[in-house]
Structures are given as C-alpha cells and as structure tokens.
Design a protein around this motif. Structure first.
Motif, PDB file in Angstrom:
ATOM      1  N   ILE A  96     -40.987  24.550   2.748  1.00 60.61           N
ATOM      2  CA  ILE A  96     -40.288  25.586   3.513  1.00 60.61           C
ATOM      3  C   ILE A  96     -41.177  26.815   3.691  1.00 60.61           C
ATOM      4  CG2 ILE A  96     -38.338  27.210   3.474  1.00 60.61           C
ATOM      5  CD1 ILE A  96     -36.680  24.980   2.217  1.00 60.61           C
ATOM      6  N   VAL A  97     -41.878  27.206   2.631  1.00 59.56           N
ATOM      7  CA  VAL A  97     -42.789  28.354   2.723  1.00 59.56           C
ATOM      8  C   VAL A  97     -43.879  28.087   3.761  1.00 59.56           C
ATOM      9  CG1 VAL A  97     -44.519  29.716   1.477  1.00 59.56           C
ATOM     10  CG2 VAL A  97     -42.349  29.170   0.380  1.00 59.56           C
ATOM     11  N   ALA A  98     -44.471  26.878   3.705  1.00 60.09           N
ATOM     12  CA  ALA A  98     -45.517  26.529   4.677  1.00 60.09           C
ATOM     13  C   ALA A  98     -44.962  26.494   6.098  1.00 60.09           C
ATOM     14  CB  ALA A  98     -46.130  25.179   4.321  1.00 60.09           C
ATOM     15  N   SER A  99     -43.751  25.975   6.263  1.00 56.86           N
ATOM     16  CA  SER A  99     -43.132  25.903   7.592  1.00 56.86           C
ATOM     17  C   SER A  99     -42.880  27.295   8.155  1.00 56.86           C
ATOM     18  CB  SER A  99     -41.814  25.120   7.516  1.00 56.86           C
ATOM     19  OG  SER A  99     -42.038  23.793   7.100  1.00 56.86           O
ATOM     20  N   VAL A 100     -42.405  28.202   7.292  1.00 57.66           N
ATOM     21  CA  VAL A 100     -42.199  29.592   7.726  1.00 57.66           C
ATOM     22  C   VAL A 100     -43.536  30.208   8.139  1.00 57.66           C
ATOM     23  CG1 VAL A 100     -41.506  31.904   6.983  1.00 57.66           C
ATOM     24  CG2 VAL A 100     -40.115  29.933   6.355  1.00 57.66           C
ATOM     25  N   GLY A 101     -44.580  29.952   7.344  1.00 58.42           N
ATOM     26  CA  GLY A 101     -45.908  30.479   7.665  1.00 58.42           C
ATOM     27  C   GLY A 101     -46.408  29.988   9.009  1.00 58.42           C
ATOM     28  N   ALA A 104     -48.380  28.641   0.266  1.00 57.58           N
ATOM     29  CA  ALA A 104     -47.713  27.336   0.169  1.00 57.58           C
ATOM     30  C   ALA A 104     -48.672  26.272  -0.346  1.00 57.58           C
ATOM     31  CB  ALA A 104     -47.167  26.939   1.529  1.00 57.58           C
ATOM     32  N   MET A 105     -49.934  26.339   0.058  1.00 60.18           N
ATOM     33  CA  MET A 105     -50.928  25.363  -0.422  1.00 60.18           C
ATOM     34  C   MET A 105     -51.119  25.469  -1.936  1.00 60.18           C
ATOM     35  SD  MET A 105     -53.925  25.693   2.407  1.00 60.18           S
ATOM     36  CE  MET A 105     -53.566  25.913   4.145  1.00 60.18           C
ATOM     37  N   LEU A 106     -51.091  26.703  -2.442  1.00 65.51           N
ATOM     38  CA  LEU A 106     -51.278  26.906  -3.879  1.00 65.51           C
ATOM     39  C   LEU A 106     -50.074  26.386  -4.672  1.00 65.51           C
ATOM     40  CD1 LEU A 106     -52.802  30.501  -3.826  1.00 65.51           C
ATOM     41  CD2 LEU A 106     -53.979  28.403  -4.462  1.00 65.51           C
ATOM     42  N   ILE A 107     -48.874  26.481  -4.071  1.00 64.05           N
ATOM     43  CA  ILE A 107     -47.658  26.011  -4.751  1.00 64.05           C
ATOM     44  C   ILE A 107     -47.579  24.487  -4.759  1.00 64.05           C
ATOM     45  CG2 ILE A 107     -45.127  26.039  -4.686  1.00 64.05           C
ATOM     46  CD1 ILE A 107     -45.342  28.741  -3.206  1.00 64.05           C
ATOM     47  N   SER A 108     -48.035  23.870  -3.679  1.00 66.17           N
ATOM     48  CA  SER A 108     -47.808  22.436  -3.450  1.00 66.17           C
ATOM     49  C   SER A 108     -48.386  21.546  -4.551  1.00 66.17           C
ATOM     50  CB  SER A 108     -48.423  22.043  -2.103  1.00 66.17           C
ATOM     51  OG  SER A 108     -48.469  20.641  -1.995  1.00 66.17           O
ATOM     52  N   PRO A 109     -47.596  20.565  -5.027  1.00 69.91           N
ATOM     53  CA  PRO A 109     -48.095  19.597  -6.017  1.00 69.91           C
ATOM     54  C   PRO A 109     -48.529  18.268  -5.385  1.00 69.91           C
ATOM     55  CG  PRO A 109     -45.708  19.551  -5.974  1.00 69.91           C
ATOM     56  CD  PRO A 109     -46.137  20.470  -4.866  1.00 69.91           C
ATOM     57  N   LEU A 110     -48.838  18.261  -4.084  1.00 69.36           N
ATOM     58  CA  LEU A 110     -49.136  17.008  -3.381  1.00 69.36           C
ATOM     59  C   LEU A 110     -50.421  16.324  -3.849  1.00 69.36           C
ATOM     60  CD1 LEU A 110     -48.191  17.592   0.373  1.00 69.36           C
ATOM     61  CD2 LEU A 110     -47.419  15.744  -1.087  1.00 69.36           C
ATOM     62  N   MET A 111     -51.358  17.081  -4.430  1.00 66.16           N
ATOM     63  CA  MET A 111     -52.634  16.488  -4.852  1.00 66.16           C
ATOM     64  C   MET A 111     -52.457  15.462  -5.965  1.00 66.16           C
ATOM     65  SD  MET A 111     -55.729  17.415  -3.597  1.00 66.16           S
ATOM     66  CE  MET A 111     -56.895  17.575  -4.940  1.00 66.16           C
ATOM     67  N   GLY A 112     -51.384  15.610  -6.772  1.00 64.12           N
ATOM     68  CA  GLY A 112     -51.201  14.759  -7.947  1.00 64.12           C
ATOM     69  C   GLY A 112     -51.250  13.270  -7.669  1.00 64.12           C
ATOM     70  N   PRO A 113     -50.367  12.720  -6.802  1.00 65.33           N
ATOM     71  CA  PRO A 113     -50.382  11.273  -6.587  1.00 65.33           C
ATOM     72  C   PRO A 113     -51.639  10.767  -5.876  1.00 65.33           C
ATOM     73  CG  PRO A 113     -48.791  12.354  -5.137  1.00 65.33           C
ATOM     74  CD  PRO A 113     -49.249  13.378  -6.112  1.00 65.33           C
ATOM     75  N   ILE A 114     -52.301  11.623  -5.082  1.00 61.39           N
ATOM     76  CA  ILE A 114     -53.536  11.196  -4.401  1.00 61.39           C
ATOM     77  C   ILE A 114     -54.644  11.012  -5.428  1.00 61.39           C
ATOM     78  CG2 ILE A 114     -55.228  11.804  -2.626  1.00 61.39           C
ATOM     79  CD1 ILE A 114     -53.043  13.539  -1.324  1.00 61.39           C
ATOM     80  N   ALA A 116     -58.457  24.448   0.300  1.00 65.08           N
ATOM     81  CA  ALA A 116     -59.444  23.810   1.187  1.00 65.08           C
ATOM     82  C   ALA A 116     -58.946  22.493   1.764  1.00 65.08           C
ATOM     83  CB  ALA A 116     -60.751  23.591   0.428  1.00 65.08           C
ATOM     84  N   THR A 117     -58.341  21.654   0.917  1.00 69.47           N
ATOM     85  CA  THR A 117     -57.936  20.325   1.398  1.00 69.47           C
ATOM     86  C   THR A 117     -56.712  20.371   2.309  1.00 69.47           C
ATOM     87  OG1 THR A 117     -56.762  20.054  -0.695  1.00 69.47           O
ATOM     88  CG2 THR A 117     -58.935  19.057  -0.527  1.00 69.47           C
ATOM     89  N   ALA A 118     -55.899  21.394   2.213  1.00 70.19           N
ATOM     90  CA  ALA A 118     -54.821  21.676   3.181  1.00 70.19           C
ATOM     91  C   ALA A 118     -53.962  20.456   3.497  1.00 70.19           C
ATOM     92  CB  ALA A 118     -55.425  22.239   4.457  1.00 70.19           C
ATOM     93  N   LEU A 119     -53.251  19.952   2.496  1.00 76.24           N
ATOM     94  CA  LEU A 119     -52.359  18.816   2.730  1.00 76.24           C
ATOM     95  C   LEU A 119     -51.015  19.253   3.313  1.00 76.24           C
ATOM     96  CD1 LEU A 119     -53.060  17.027  -0.642  1.00 76.24           C
ATOM     97  CD2 LEU A 119     -53.660  16.125   1.605  1.00 76.24           C
ATOM     98  N   MET A 120     -50.563  20.429   2.915  1.00 73.33           N
ATOM     99  CA  MET A 120     -49.227  20.882   3.296  1.00 73.33           C
ATOM    100  C   MET A 120     -49.081  21.229   4.786  1.00 73.33           C
ATOM    101  SD  MET A 120     -46.286  21.301   1.857  1.00 73.33           S
ATOM    102  CE  MET A 120     -46.710  21.329   0.141  1.00 73.33           C
ATOM    103  N   PRO A 121     -49.984  22.037   5.380  1.00 73.59           N
ATOM    104  CA  PRO A 121     -49.800  22.420   6.790  1.00 73.59           C
ATOM    105  C   PRO A 121     -49.736  21.250   7.778  1.00 73.59           C
ATOM    106  CG  PRO A 121     -51.371  23.879   5.730  1.00 73.59           C
ATOM    107  CD  PRO A 121     -51.102  22.779   4.768  1.00 73.59           C
ATOM    108  N   PRO A 122     -50.590  20.208   7.649  1.00 72.15           N
ATOM    109  CA  PRO A 122     -50.444  19.088   8.590  1.00 72.15           C
ATOM    110  C   PRO A 122     -49.091  18.387   8.482  1.00 72.15           C
ATOM    111  CG  PRO A 122     -52.552  18.962   7.457  1.00 72.15           C
ATOM    112  CD  PRO A 122     -51.762  20.019   6.774  1.00 72.15           C
TER     113      PRO A 122
END
Length: 436
Positions: free
Chosen positions: A43-48, A60-70, A159-165
């Motif tokens: 939601i934070v990234a979407s608002v941004g 939002a990128m700093l908050i995101s835990p998406l890197m874990g499963p990758i 840098a890896t920016a998973l959330m915005p895409p």
C-alpha cells in the motif's frame, strides 16, 4: 596472487552455516506479521507511485520482505534442497498474489489514476535492470552469509526494487491496461530470476554442503531435478540478457542516427517510432516541413544498414505526395467557402424565425369587432402569446386573451367565446382573463 586471493576471500567473516541457513528458512515464510508487513509495504509503494513520490517508494522497498523467498530459492538450488525450493517458491507465489491483489484493490479504489513517471519507469525492462538485479542479489546474499550483516541489506532492498514493479502490475490490472501489467510483471520476474541466480552462484562459490537425502537413489534424483531447474533458469536468462542488450544497442544507435542525420541538420521531427523486432526491425519518422526525394531516402537507408546494430532495419519516412503549400491554400479556401455557406444558412433561418414571429402577431382591433358582433357586452380585448414557467422548470405556452365587458359573461358564453377564439386564431390554447 596470495594477496589477491586474500582480498577476494569470502570465507573470512562468514557466519555459521547452520545459523545462516536457519535464518534463510525463517525469512521465506509469509504468514502472520510478515504477511501484514508485506500488505502494508504494498500500500505504501502504491501510494508512492500514485503521487509520484520517490521517497515514499524507497520507504516501501525498505519495509518489503519480498527478498526472503527469492534468496531461499537460490540457497535451495545451491545445496540441492528440493523441499526448501518448493517451500520458497510456494511462499514467493503467495507473496506475489497478495501483492498484486492489494495493489490492484488500492488503485481500483483510488480516485487518482493518472499515469505518473514513476509508474512508466517500471513498464519497460532493459539490460541495466538485469545488471542491477544480479549484482544487487550478489551483495544481498553475501551480506546474509556474514556474521555481521552491516549496511548492505537496506541498499540491496532499494536497488533490486521488487515492490514497485509489482504495484505497477497491480495498477495495470485495476485499470485494464494490460501493457502496463505485462511490462511491469516481466520486470519483476527478471529481478526475481537474477537475484536467485546470484544467490545460487555465491552459495556454490562458498561451497555450502549439499543436503543429505534418505538414500543415494533419492539423492541422485534430487540432484538431477535441481540441475535441470538450474539449466532451465540459466539458459533462458542468458538469452534474455543478450536480447535486452541488443535492444538497448538498437535504441541507442537509432537515436544517434536520428541525431546525426536529421536533428543536427535542423530538420524538425514531428513523429518517431522505433520497433525492435528481430525479424522486422523498423525506424519510422515524419517531419514538419522537410521532404525527401526517393534518392535521398535510398541513400539514408544505405547509411542505416552500415551500422551493425541497425543492419536489416527498414527506414520509413512518412510523407505524402501533395504540395503542402497548395494543399494549405486549398484548405483555407475550403474553410472560407464553408463559412460563407454557414452564414447563408443562418440568414435563411433568421428570416424563417421573423416570419414565424410575424405569424404569431394578432390583429386585436379586427378580432374585437368580430367579438362584439357576437358578444356586444365585450368593450375591449388584448391578445398575446405567453410562456408559463413552473417551479419544476417545466415551460407551457398559452394564448392569453384579456377582455373588458360591461357585464359578466355566463359560463356558457365564456366557453363558446374561448372555442370561437381558438378557431379564429388557429390555436388550441386560448385562456380568457377578464379585466377588473
């Protein structure tokens, strides 16, 4: 050589491997707090993206835990842990689905759906996105394996920016713009794959021991499956990287060709389109005033083919065969003629309206004579067209007849007079009013 080896040694400062692997397994799970954090980060990234705020997107990128499963999937490939790989991919799929659903819901409900520059930047991946994902992934997994994690992790998340895409893909879903969805999801997939490849390479370099299976046969089967998956991941990724490199070079050289051959010579370009299709590369241009002869176009096409990155590209210069000055002159004359015709039509309409108004004027003097012959008590009368407006803005037209009489007309006489006036005046809306 020994100095160089010491400089590049990744084993120094390495954390306990069992502890590292346990931390990786812990970070791949998406439930409870992790799922809440992911949804809020989306939601934070979407608002941004919605308000075009780079600072909010970085947060939002700093908050995101998406890197874990990758990272978990990369680890699993490196140590031949098939169960960890399945768990990592399942959790990555869950995180992706939740992220798409939350971002799509936000953009569907948001009253602001304008396309901002931050959204557009996530719809067309290029070779640099691959380099960022790969080297960012290298830094990330190196930091994960250190006893002191240090500062790299936040930088890797940015840098890896998973959330915005992913949020941009959600925007594409919410607004029905499939080009946005496909482009952004393609960029997200590229980031995931190359972070996974980087993780796999570092784990192999650090020589993490493979997971022991129940028996040797099962061990071999798992190794074959993992080797197949690695091949499936590496071969298309290598081709993708090469294709994006070629596309980047095509666009760069096309821009240089346009600059040198047209812009530098003062030709104003009003339309340009580059199409990088390996089977049908195309450069399409249109100019404000410059017209090229067939010989000039042929010469430009030859110069275009001499560039190795533009070889095989079709040059299309959009221009018609009309003399633009004469065409413009004809357009002006046509507009003048059209304006004259329009003026004539307006004059005719005015005359028609004047006739209609004249037709609605009544000869009150003559009508009074005829009325007195029938009803001698009538001394005077006035006839006019009136418009009645109600509180609900409805409009009604009536023919008002105001008369003065020496004595009251009976109801029967009033009705007969009203009927006679309707016939005499060729109307059907006469209303009688006696003047007191």
């Amino acid at each position: 050589m020994k100095i160089l080896t010491n400089l590049l040694n990744l084993h120094e400062g390495e954390d306990d491997r069992a502890k590292t692997l346990e931390a990786v397994k812990k970070n791949i799970t998406f439930k409870g707090a992790n799922l809440w954090i992911l949804a809020c980060a989306i939601i934070v990234a979407s608002v941004g993206l919605n308000v075009n705020s780079t600072a909010v997107i970085i947060g939002a990128m700093l908050i995101s835990p998406l890197m874990g499963p990758i990272v978990g999937a990369g680890f699993a490939l490196g140590i031949y842990d098939f169960s960890l790989l399945k768990k990592s991919l399942n959790n990555l799929l869950t995180a992706t689905a939740v992220s798409l659903a939350v971002s799509a819901l936000y953009f569907y409900m948001s009253p602001f759906k304008d396309v901002q520059s931050e959204l557009l930047a996530r719809t067309a991946p290029n070779i640099y996105d691959i380099l960022i994902a790969f080297f960012g992934g290298l830094v990330g997994v190196i930091a994960v394996t250190r006893s002191e994690k240090g500062n790299p992790i936040p930088g890797v998340a940015i840098a890896t920016a998973l959330m915005p895409p992913l949020c941009t893909a959600g925007y594409g879903l919410a607004t029905g713009q499939w080009k946005f969805f496909l482009g952004a999801f393609y960029l997200y997939s590229i980031n995931c794959v190359f972070i996974g490849i980087a993780t796999f390479l570092i784990i192999k370099y650090l020589n993490y021991p493979p997971v022991k299976q129940i028996d040797e046969t099962h061990q071999k089967r798992v190794r074959y499956i993992i080797a197949f998956l690695i091949t499936v991941m590496l071969v298309p990724s290598s081709y993708l990287a090469y294709s994006l490199y070629r596309e980047q070079q095509f666009k760069k050289n096309a821009d240089l060709f346009i600059e040198n051959e047209f812009s530098a010579k003062g030709y104003t370009i009003v339309y340009r389109k580059t199409d990088f299709n390996p089977k049908n590369k195309k450069l399409e241009l249109a100019f404000l005033s410059k017209r090229f002869s067939e010989a000039e176009i042929k010469d430009l096409a030859q110069r275009l083919s001499r560039n190795k990155y533009l070889a095989g590209t079709r040059l299309l210069i959009r221009q018609d065969s009309t003399d633009r000055f004469n065409a413009l002159k004809g357009d002006i004359l046509s507009q003048i003629k059209s304006s004259e015709n329009e003026m004539n039509l307006k004059d005719v309409r005015i005359m028609q309206l004047e006739k209609e108004l004249a037709a609605k004027k009544f000869d009150s003097r003559q009508i009074l004579k005829e009325t007195r012959a029938l009803y001698p008590a009538v001394n005077s009368l006035s006839i006019s067209r009136n418009t009645l407006v109600s509180p609900k803005d409805s409009i009604t037209s009536i023919t008002a007849v105001i008369y003065d009489a020496s004595k009251d007309l009976s109801r029967t006489d009033s009705e007969k007079l009203q009927k006679w006036l309707n016939e005499r005046l060729s109307v059907n809306d006469v209303e009688l009013f006696r003047r007191h």
